[in-house]
Motif scaffolding. Sequence first.
Motif, PDB file in Angstrom:
ATOM      1  N   CYS A   1       0.821  -1.451  -0.156  1.00  0.00           N
ATOM      2  CA  CYS A   1      -0.201  -0.044  -0.148  1.00  0.00           C
ATOM      3  C   CYS A   1       0.781   1.334   0.111  1.00  0.00           C
ATOM      4  O   CYS A   1       1.722   1.282   1.024  1.00  0.00           O
ATOM      5  N   MET A   2       0.507   1.987  -0.643  1.00  0.00           N
ATOM      6  CA  MET A   2       1.083   3.221  -0.428  1.00  0.00           C
ATOM      7  C   MET A   2       0.559   4.705  -0.355  1.00  0.00           C
ATOM      8  O   MET A   2      -0.963   4.408  -0.418  1.00  0.00           O
TER       9      MET A   2
ATOM     10  N   GLY B   1      -9.150   7.718   1.882  1.00  0.00           N
ATOM     11  CA  GLY B   1      -8.903   7.340   0.446  1.00  0.00           C
ATOM     12  C   GLY B   1      -8.072   8.243  -0.526  1.00  0.00           C
ATOM     13  O   GLY B   1      -7.692   7.877  -0.867  1.00  0.00           O
ATOM     14  N   LEU B   2      -7.106   7.904   0.771  1.00  0.00           N
ATOM     15  CA  LEU B   2      -5.293   8.476   0.850  1.00  0.00           C
ATOM     16  C   LEU B   2      -4.726   7.887   0.546  1.00  0.00           C
ATOM     17  O   LEU B   2      -3.324   7.899   1.101  1.00  0.00           O
ATOM     18  N   THR B   3      -5.006   6.483  -0.082  1.00  0.00           N
ATOM     19  CA  THR B   3      -3.750   5.327  -0.006  1.00  0.00           C
ATOM     20  C   THR B   3      -4.692   4.744  -1.491  1.00  0.00           C
ATOM     21  O   THR B   3      -5.558   4.755  -2.247  1.00  0.00           O
ATOM     22  N   THR B   4      -3.754   4.146  -1.891  1.00  0.00           N
ATOM     23  CA  THR B   4      -3.639   3.146  -3.134  1.00  0.00           C
ATOM     24  C   THR B   4      -4.605   2.080  -2.235  1.00  0.00           C
ATOM     25  O   THR B   4      -5.038   1.711  -0.884  1.00  0.00           O
ATOM     26  N   LYS B   5      -5.426   0.418  -3.494  1.00  0.00           N
ATOM     27  CA  LYS B   5      -6.774   0.279  -3.192  1.00  0.00           C
ATOM     28  C   LYS B   5      -5.766  -1.050  -3.891  1.00  0.00           C
ATOM     29  O   LYS B   5      -5.003  -1.322  -4.402  1.00  0.00           O
TER      30      LYS B   5
ATOM     31  N   GLU C   1      -2.616   5.456  11.757  1.00  0.00           N
ATOM     32  CA  GLU C   1      -2.672   6.232  10.343  1.00  0.00           C
ATOM     33  C   GLU C   1      -2.385   5.581   9.406  1.00  0.00           C
ATOM     34  O   GLU C   1      -3.435   6.834   8.650  1.00  0.00           O
ATOM     35  N   ARG C   2      -1.901   4.797   9.134  1.00  0.00           N
ATOM     36  CA  ARG C   2      -2.385   4.223   7.820  1.00  0.00           C
ATOM     37  C   ARG C   2      -3.880   3.935   7.864  1.00  0.00           C
ATOM     38  O   ARG C   2      -4.109   4.236   6.837  1.00  0.00           O
ATOM     39  N   LEU C   3      -4.968   3.248   9.200  1.00  0.00           N
ATOM     40  CA  LEU C   3      -6.265   3.317   8.286  1.00  0.00           C
ATOM     41  C   LEU C   3      -6.784   3.937   8.078  1.00  0.00           C
ATOM     42  O   LEU C   3      -7.752   3.846   7.169  1.00  0.00           O
ATOM     43  N   ALA C   4      -6.511   5.247   8.564  1.00  0.00           N
ATOM     44  CA  ALA C   4      -7.325   5.871   9.211  1.00  0.00           C
ATOM     45  C   ALA C   4      -6.791   7.264   7.217  1.00  0.00           C
ATOM     46  O   ALA C   4      -7.847   7.461   6.796  1.00  0.00           O
TER      47      ALA C   4
END
Length: 557
Positions: A475-476, A540-544, A532-535
């Motif tokens: 994940c980015m 919507g601020l990560t790749t899927k 924080e990663r999960l937040a």
Amino acid sequence: MAAKITRRDFLRGSAAAFVGTMMAGTIAGAEEATGMDSWEAFSDTVTLKIPVYDRGAEGVPDVTSNYWTQWVQSEFGDKYNINVEFVGITRSDVMTDYALLGAAGDLPTILMEYDYDKLATWATEGYLTEYDLDQFAQIAPTYYQGMVDRDQLQYVELAGGNYLVLSERPYYESTYTYNTFVRMDWLREVGYDYIPNMASQEYIDAMLAIKEAGIADYPAGGAMLTGVGSDQSYPWRTYPQDEENWVMYGDYQIPSLSSAENKALLKFENQKYNAGITNPEYYTIDSETDKSNFINGTTFAYSGYISASMDWLESFYEQNPDAELAIAVQSTELNGEGYAPAYRANNPFGMMIGFSSLASEDEIKAAMMYMEWMCQDETLETFQWGIEGENFTYDDNGSKVSVEYSEQSSDYKQGYNNSIDYWCIVTASRSTGTIEETIEASLPQNLPQNFNDDVIQHYYNQVQVADYGWAVTDCMFGDSLESVTEYQETLVNLYIELRDKLVVASEDEFDSLYEEYSQQYLDAGYQEVIDERLALFNEGLTTKLPTYDAAVATTFE
């Protein structure tokens, strides 16, 4: 210096683009781009500072001043009144070097790295500046079109502006350039005509047989952990992965102590240690000693990147002239415990490039010109292969073959791995046509054994594994992840300490200790990291997590 991007604003305006929606439309004026034909020399000399990794590799020319840096100056810089300076960046301490340069107000014109989070950090630190994509398309149309063809425009935006340029990573779903070499002669001596899965009980049994036969005291060897990238848990995960679990624990830079997959990984290391096949002093063995142990014939396996010249393999055969090596070709089947032969796929791009917030307009223009010049076929071929007779020759089929590094003239000697740290601004690996031709050109051809076929099979098996959904890019995150900045160093050091205690523990106490140490790790900052990663994922601020038509599920509980 440009204003810092505040956390949560970073990429907020372009989340849809970040997660995969292609930027609509075409670049205005791109049809008018004329590239190198439109360039003129600057009226005043422009200084262009380009970073290059200093890996501390023995026998490599000074990375900032050698024949090839002078070649860049004469072939490119002099023509356009650009003074090209190369800035050495310590490969093992990239962030510190850039931080020091930033504090001194002396950033290179170009900042580039392979890891997305580092670019995100530089953006939040104010090191990067927006650039005009229209201008880039006009000055560097070849480079720009490559990004279009590879669907990479979706990644250029940060905080609603264009900050990143993406290079190519051929065959990114495969890690075929990284291989594990094993002592096939040892296996044959104890009754194996194949290589057991190295994450299975069968592997432990094979190492015990080698130990009991008196071939090696500690055939599984072992070495200390040294930091980022340690203990990657991909083979011990459940597939298809749960997306939230992938977001929280999937990143490899901070080991995921407290996760189920990390527990499975460390339990396996604990079993190896208690079986007596791991060197009991492994935590004192550094990477060079680990390599020497394999060369000297005391350990079963060693992993490393292939290249046209591999001095450690040459040394191995000098020390063990009658040895038979084999490559642990990628498995495509679950092992006996039901785990997948999984690995971390690379990012779908190579270097990520940004332009310094301290650079002038002319300096950024010079950087764009350099990138376009570098991706021209003639330039790239010369930089990757060098000079005929000095750095490469032709074989009977008319294909280029690199001259062994030790035999290259000091006057024209290439940098590390065919000078990759210079041309990586365009592509992550040297291509010679088909994957078969590329692999052959990436391996030594004068060793007692030839590994072309094994590496080719390794590649095709990895393609199959990727199709199964067992090779996934991490994940980015579209934020600098303040918790990572604050806790990463502490957590990595704590992990090494707790990990070693778990490995050497008795098997009976492993479970209780893992629970205890997991809580200690979470309390030390890891809980904040995964929260924080999960937040960011929920915002919507990560790749899927990709889906795969041919996905194959693992079978263990």
